[in-house]
Write a protein that holds these residues in place. Structure first.
Motif, PDB file in Angstrom:
ATOM      1  N   UNK A  42       3.033  12.199   8.971  1.00  0.00           N
ATOM      2  CA  UNK A  42       2.099  11.184   8.561  1.00  0.00           C
ATOM      3  C   UNK A  42       1.913  10.922   7.261  1.00  0.00           C
ATOM      4  N   UNK A  43       1.795  12.135   6.442  1.00  0.00           N
ATOM      5  CA  UNK A  43       1.614  12.165   4.889  1.00  0.00           C
ATOM      6  C   UNK A  43       2.648  11.281   4.145  1.00  0.00           C
ATOM      7  N   UNK A  44       4.072  11.832   4.640  1.00  0.00           N
ATOM      8  CA  UNK A  44       5.245  11.152   4.155  1.00  0.00           C
ATOM      9  C   UNK A  44       5.138   9.524   4.351  1.00  0.00           C
ATOM     10  N   UNK A  45       4.965   9.262   5.664  1.00  0.00           N
ATOM     11  CA  UNK A  45       4.631   7.709   5.817  1.00  0.00           C
ATOM     12  C   UNK A  45       3.766   7.211   5.047  1.00  0.00           C
ATOM     13  N   UNK A  46       2.545   7.600   4.962  1.00  0.00           N
ATOM     14  CA  UNK A  46       1.527   7.052   4.157  1.00  0.00           C
ATOM     15  C   UNK A  46       1.910   7.070   2.736  1.00  0.00           C
ATOM     16  N   UNK A  47       2.499   8.129   2.044  1.00  0.00           N
ATOM     17  CA  UNK A  47       2.719   7.995   0.591  1.00  0.00           C
ATOM     18  C   UNK A  47       4.004   6.924   0.263  1.00  0.00           C
ATOM     19  N   UNK A  48       4.891   6.932   1.345  1.00  0.00           N
ATOM     20  CA  UNK A  48       5.960   6.105   0.990  1.00  0.00           C
ATOM     21  C   UNK A  48       5.800   4.793   1.415  1.00  0.00           C
ATOM     22  N   UNK A  49       5.036   4.518   2.601  1.00  0.00           N
ATOM     23  CA  UNK A  49       5.007   3.261   3.062  1.00  0.00           C
ATOM     24  C   UNK A  49       3.498   2.583   2.776  1.00  0.00           C
ATOM     25  N   UNK A  50       2.611   3.013   2.337  1.00  0.00           N
ATOM     26  CA  UNK A  50       1.461   2.354   1.919  1.00  0.00           C
ATOM     27  C   UNK A  50       1.601   1.409   0.819  1.00  0.00           C
ATOM     28  N   UNK A  51       2.568   1.505  -0.243  1.00  0.00           N
ATOM     29  CA  UNK A  51       2.585   0.785  -1.274  1.00  0.00           C
ATOM     30  C   UNK A  51       3.129  -0.612  -0.852  1.00  0.00           C
ATOM     31  N   UNK A  52       3.740  -0.734   0.386  1.00  0.00           N
ATOM     32  CA  UNK A  52       4.398  -1.868   1.004  1.00  0.00           C
ATOM     33  C   UNK A  52       3.581  -2.650   2.210  1.00  0.00           C
ATOM     34  N   UNK A  53       2.438  -2.035   2.182  1.00  0.00           N
ATOM     35  CA  UNK A  53       1.507  -2.589   3.189  1.00  0.00           C
ATOM     36  C   UNK A  53       0.583  -3.456   2.770  1.00  0.00           C
ATOM     37  N   UNK A  54       0.435  -5.030   3.006  1.00  0.00           N
ATOM     38  CA  UNK A  54      -0.478  -5.869   2.545  1.00  0.00           C
ATOM     39  C   UNK A  54      -0.749  -6.712   3.685  1.00  0.00           C
ATOM     40  N   UNK A  55      -1.467  -7.589   3.535  1.00  0.00           N
ATOM     41  CA  UNK A  55      -1.904  -8.710   4.508  1.00  0.00           C
ATOM     42  C   UNK A  55      -0.585  -9.547   4.734  1.00  0.00           C
ATOM     43  N   UNK A  56       0.320  -9.928   3.698  1.00  0.00           N
ATOM     44  CA  UNK A  56       1.453 -10.637   3.659  1.00  0.00           C
ATOM     45  C   UNK A  56       2.404  -9.934   4.579  1.00  0.00           C
ATOM     46  N   UNK A  57       2.335  -8.624   4.346  1.00  0.00           N
ATOM     47  CA  UNK A  57       3.439  -7.799   5.164  1.00  0.00           C
ATOM     48  C   UNK A  57       3.218  -7.900   6.567  1.00  0.00           C
ATOM     49  N   UNK A  58       2.068  -8.114   6.888  1.00  0.00           N
ATOM     50  CA  UNK A  58       1.652  -8.386   8.488  1.00  0.00           C
ATOM     51  C   UNK A  58       1.660  -9.735   9.062  1.00  0.00           C
ATOM     52  N   UNK A  59       1.458 -10.624   8.167  1.00  0.00           N
ATOM     53  CA  UNK A  59       1.236 -12.226   8.607  1.00  0.00           C
ATOM     54  C   UNK A  59       2.603 -12.996   8.137  1.00  0.00           C
ATOM     55  N   UNK A  60       3.390 -12.590   7.416  1.00  0.00           N
ATOM     56  CA  UNK A  60       4.596 -13.434   7.156  1.00  0.00           C
ATOM     57  C   UNK A  60       5.692 -12.980   8.125  1.00  0.00           C
ATOM     58  N   UNK A  61       6.722 -13.972   8.286  1.00  0.00           N
ATOM     59  CA  UNK A  61       7.682 -13.727   9.357  1.00  0.00           C
ATOM     60  C   UNK A  61       8.941 -13.086   8.403  1.00  0.00           C
ATOM     61  N   UNK A  62       9.808 -12.038   9.086  1.00  0.00           N
ATOM     62  CA  UNK A  62      10.786 -11.657   8.219  1.00  0.00           C
ATOM     63  C   UNK A  62      11.865 -12.832   7.796  1.00  0.00           C
ATOM     64  N   UNK A  63      12.552 -12.235   6.682  1.00  0.00           N
ATOM     65  CA  UNK A  63      13.574 -13.149   6.028  1.00  0.00           C
ATOM     66  C   UNK A  63      14.649 -12.129   5.677  1.00  0.00           C
ATOM     67  N   UNK A  64      16.137 -12.856   5.443  1.00  0.00           N
ATOM     68  CA  UNK A  64      17.172 -12.259   5.128  1.00  0.00           C
ATOM     69  C   UNK A  64      17.373 -11.015   5.945  1.00  0.00           C
ATOM     70  N   UNK A  65      17.373 -11.424   7.313  1.00  0.00           N
ATOM     71  CA  UNK A  65      17.516 -10.328   8.290  1.00  0.00           C
ATOM     72  C   UNK A  65      16.502  -9.114   8.355  1.00  0.00           C
ATOM     73  N   UNK A  66      15.478  -9.223   7.813  1.00  0.00           N
ATOM     74  CA  UNK A  66      14.504  -8.258   8.008  1.00  0.00           C
ATOM     75  C   UNK A  66      14.456  -7.539   6.522  1.00  0.00           C
ATOM     76  N   UNK A  67      15.270  -7.904   5.417  1.00  0.00           N
ATOM     77  CA  UNK A  67      15.482  -7.387   4.152  1.00  0.00           C
ATOM     78  C   UNK A  67      14.129  -7.718   3.336  1.00  0.00           C
ATOM     79  N   UNK A  68      13.564  -8.988   3.833  1.00  0.00           N
ATOM     80  CA  UNK A  68      12.609  -9.409   2.762  1.00  0.00           C
ATOM     81  C   UNK A  68      11.610 -10.078   4.095  1.00  0.00           C
ATOM     82  N   UNK A  69      10.232 -10.578   3.465  1.00  0.00           N
ATOM     83  CA  UNK A  69       9.367 -10.754   4.311  1.00  0.00           C
ATOM     84  C   UNK A  69       8.319 -10.002   4.899  1.00  0.00           C
TER      85      UNK A  69
END
Length: 294
Positions: A42-69
């Motif tokens: 859980x600590x590794x996931x929080x440290x590595x994944x928290x910077x990428x989590x934002x409102x846009x990450x949850x509300x936007x649709x994926x793009x470029x086969x999931x590499x973006x969006x």
């Protein structure tokens, strides 16, 4: 001359207390050893994944086969799959448990059914996936859809629901049933008004286990209803959908040029979804447990 303390423990009691302390310490050490890897992950996931989590990450649709969006369609698809699977597995599993616990006689057929349930719980998920393809996708002609994937998840999680519900039903004291029957109630009235209300917390325990397994499965939905990439939200149970577990596999192994934080953020979101659903079920279980008369 001082008299001995009559309340002092004997040598045998002292050895028993010492053994109990050692056993308690051993159980504490084992518990901590189990918690350390979980907290580390859980600590590794929080440290590595928290910077990428934002409102846009949850509300936007994926793009470029999931590499973006974002992960909006995968998040909504996971909720669809889990909700439909629970809607199928819960009533069927509870009904089967009621029959096995309250109606069925102890004979070779009942024992065979119990053995089959236990064996079904140990079948690998990939086998359930192949069964889902044959039974739901082709035979029942659901096609690759949310309904086919959810039916596969329901079959896979049925043993957990049945076993948890049956154990909870059998934990209700027989005196409750006897009192209800002596008042003139039928067997079904006793089950509906006495047994089920007092076993709700155990049924919800099975529900928690089902949610944990259904949300995280990949193989059963990969072959029956989940797709690699889709930007449209599901409009019904016969639509295909993305799912967080499959999306995590894809962005981790199949898609190139994925930012480092994306797989960790998807994994952290998946854990958050499981914990949120579990927290809701635990809250309901505590409410029901507080109403118990015993």
């Amino acid at each position: 001359m001082s008299r001995a303390n009559p309340f002092a423990p004997t040598a045998l009691e002292g050895r028993s207390l010492g053994a109990e302390k050692v056993a308690r310490l051993g159980f504490l050490v084992v518990t901590l050893l189990l918690l350390i890897p979980a907290l580390g992950i859980l600590a590794v996931l929080v440290v590595e994944g928290a910077p990428g989590m934002s409102l846009a990450f949850f509300t936007e649709k994926p793009r470029e086969n999931g590499a973006a969006g974002g992960i909006a369609t995968a998040l909504v698809g996971t909720v669809w799959l889990t909700a439909v699977a629970l809607a199928i597995a819960l009533p069927v599993g509870v009904a089967a448990a009621i029959y096995l616990s309250e109606y069925a006689r102890d004979n070779w057929l009942t024992r065979t059914i119990n053995v089959a349930i236990v064996n079904l719980a140990g079948v690998p998920s990939i086998v359930h996936a192949l069964f889902g393809v044959g039974a739901f996708v082709h035979f029942l002609q659901f096609g690759k859809s949310i309904l086919a994937a959810s039916c596969t998840l329901a079959v896979m999680t049925l043993p957990v629901v049945i076993v948890a519900t049956r154990e909870s039903l059998q934990a209700v004291p027989k005196a409750f049933r006897d009192a209800s029957w002596n008042m003139g109630a039928t067997r079904w009235q006793t089950i509906w008004h006495i047994v089920l209300p007092n076993s709700g917390s155990g049924i919800l325990t099975g529900l928690i286990l089902v949610v944990c397994r259904a949300v995280g499965e990949t193989a059963p939905i990969m072959f029956t209803g989940a797709v690699f990439f889709r930007q449209l939200y599901p409009g019904g149970v016969f639509d295909k959908t993305m799912a967080l577990s499959l999306h995590l596999f894809n962005v981790s192994t199949q898609v190139t040029n994925v930012p480092r934080h994306v797989p960790f953020a998807v994994a952290l979101t998946l854990i958050m979804v499981v914990l949120s659903m579990n927290a809701l079920a635990i809250w309901f279980r505590m409410k029901l447990r507080g109403r118990k008369k015993w």
